[in-house]
Design a protein around this motif. Structure first.
Motif, PDB file in Angstrom:
ATOM      1  N   TRP A 100       0.837  -1.193   0.000  1.00 14.83           N
ATOM      2  CA  TRP A 100       0.000   0.000   0.000  1.00 14.83           C
ATOM      3  C   TRP A 100       0.878   1.252   0.000  1.00 14.83           C
ATOM      4  CZ3 TRP A 100      -4.309   0.880   4.189  1.00 14.83           C
ATOM      5  CH2 TRP A 100      -5.186   1.865   3.759  1.00 14.83           C
TER       6      TRP A 100
ATOM      7  N   LYS B 124       1.697   5.247  -0.104  1.00 16.52           N
ATOM      8  CA  LYS B 124       1.091   6.472   0.442  1.00 16.52           C
ATOM      9  C   LYS B 124       0.465   7.317  -0.658  1.00 16.52           C
ATOM     10  CE  LYS B 124       3.829   6.855   4.609  1.00 16.52           C
ATOM     11  NZ  LYS B 124       4.552   7.734   5.508  1.00 16.52           N
TER      12      LYS B 124
ATOM     13  N   PRO C 249      -4.305   5.976  -2.490  1.00 18.11           N
ATOM     14  CA  PRO C 249      -5.300   5.633  -1.477  1.00 18.11           C
ATOM     15  C   PRO C 249      -6.218   4.505  -1.950  1.00 18.11           C
ATOM     16  CG  PRO C 249      -5.859   7.703  -2.541  1.00 18.11           C
ATOM     17  CD  PRO C 249      -4.526   7.286  -3.084  1.00 18.11           C
TER      18      PRO C 249
ATOM     19  N   ALA D 284      -4.266   5.757   9.456  1.00 16.40           N
ATOM     20  CA  ALA D 284      -4.775   6.102   8.127  1.00 16.40           C
ATOM     21  C   ALA D 284      -5.575   7.400   8.193  1.00 16.40           C
ATOM     22  CB  ALA D 284      -5.656   4.974   7.595  1.00 16.40           C
TER      23      ALA D 284
ATOM     24  N   SER E 204     -12.132   7.633   0.627  1.00 18.10           N
ATOM     25  CA  SER E 204     -10.722   7.469   0.308  1.00 18.10           C
ATOM     26  C   SER E 204      -9.962   7.191   1.601  1.00 18.10           C
ATOM     27  CB  SER E 204     -10.226   8.751  -0.360  1.00 18.10           C
ATOM     28  OG  SER E 204      -8.863   8.672  -0.630  1.00 18.10           O
ATOM     29  N   ILE E 205      -9.196   6.098   1.610  1.00 16.98           N
ATOM     30  CA  ILE E 205      -8.419   5.725   2.790  1.00 16.98           C
ATOM     31  C   ILE E 205      -6.944   5.740   2.394  1.00 16.98           C
ATOM     32  CG2 ILE E 205      -8.055   3.998   4.600  1.00 16.98           C
ATOM     33  CD1 ILE E 205     -10.973   3.174   2.836  1.00 16.98           C
ATOM     34  N   SER E 206      -6.163   6.580   3.058  1.00 15.81           N
ATOM     35  CA  SER E 206      -4.722   6.686   2.787  1.00 15.81           C
ATOM     36  C   SER E 206      -3.961   6.198   3.998  1.00 15.81           C
ATOM     37  CB  SER E 206      -4.344   8.141   2.516  1.00 15.81           C
ATOM     38  OG  SER E 206      -5.063   8.648   1.423  1.00 15.81           O
ATOM     39  N   GLN E 207      -2.962   5.366   3.772  1.00 17.49           N
ATOM     40  CA  GLN E 207      -2.161   4.871   4.891  1.00 17.49           C
ATOM     41  C   GLN E 207      -1.145   5.940   5.290  1.00 17.49           C
ATOM     42  OE1 GLN E 207       1.179   3.891   5.294  1.00 17.49           O
ATOM     43  NE2 GLN E 207       1.968   3.446   3.258  1.00 17.49           N
TER      44      GLN E 207
END
Length: 158
Positions: free
Chosen positions: A36, A38, A41, A73, A130-133
């Motif tokens: 995953w 950065k 997302p 996240a 939207s999920i961003s690590q």
């Protein structure tokens, strides 16, 4: 004998009245090569058919090799006009108090459905989640999927 029938009937009525329908919508995005980045997302879109308040859940699937006990996240919610309705940081624990992986397991895969204790009011529309690590590793290895779950809040829920 009559008393027994009344008690049994009372128990059955109590069971039926205590059952309620819980509406849950879930969507997950695949993480390419299980790494995953950065810059990429996890994005899911959901059609909301009922204007209401919803409880948010973070959905994560990883392998046993994942080296952290949490996931940090950022979750962002946008409407169809790309207006950001909400954006917040999440630090989700993936282990139990005893240090073992939480969630459901199949072989060496772990599925987590983490309640975020965040409620959002959504109208009938399509939304983009939207999920961003935000972890220190980039890319973050051993994450297979990330997504969002929505549970409609009813009057009776705490």
């Amino acid at each position: 004998m009559n008393r027994f029938v009344y008690v049994l009937l009372l128990i059955l009525v109590s069971i039926v009245l205590s059952c309620r329908h819980i509406e849950v919508t879930e969507r997950v995005a695949d993480i390419p090569r299980h790494e995953w980045s950065k810059k990429t997302p996890a994005v899911v879109e959901m059609d909301i058919t009922d204007t209401a308040t919803y409880e948010l859940y973070l959905l994560v699937r990883h392998t046993q090799q994942y080296r952290y006990n949490n996931l940090v996240a950022r979750v962002a919610i946008q409407d169809t006009a790309s207006h950001t309705l909400a954006s917040f940081k999440v630090n989700a624990s993936l282990v139990t108090a005893s240090g073992k992986w939480a969630g459901n397991t199949i072989d060496d895969l772990y599925d987590h459905r983490i309640r975020l204790h965040t409620r959002v009011a959504l109208k009938k529309n399509r939304y983009r989640f939207s999920i961003s690590q935000l972890m220190k590793d980039d890319p973050l290895p051993f994450i297979l999927n990330a997504g969002i779950g929505l549970q409609k809040i009813t009057e009776k829920q705490p």
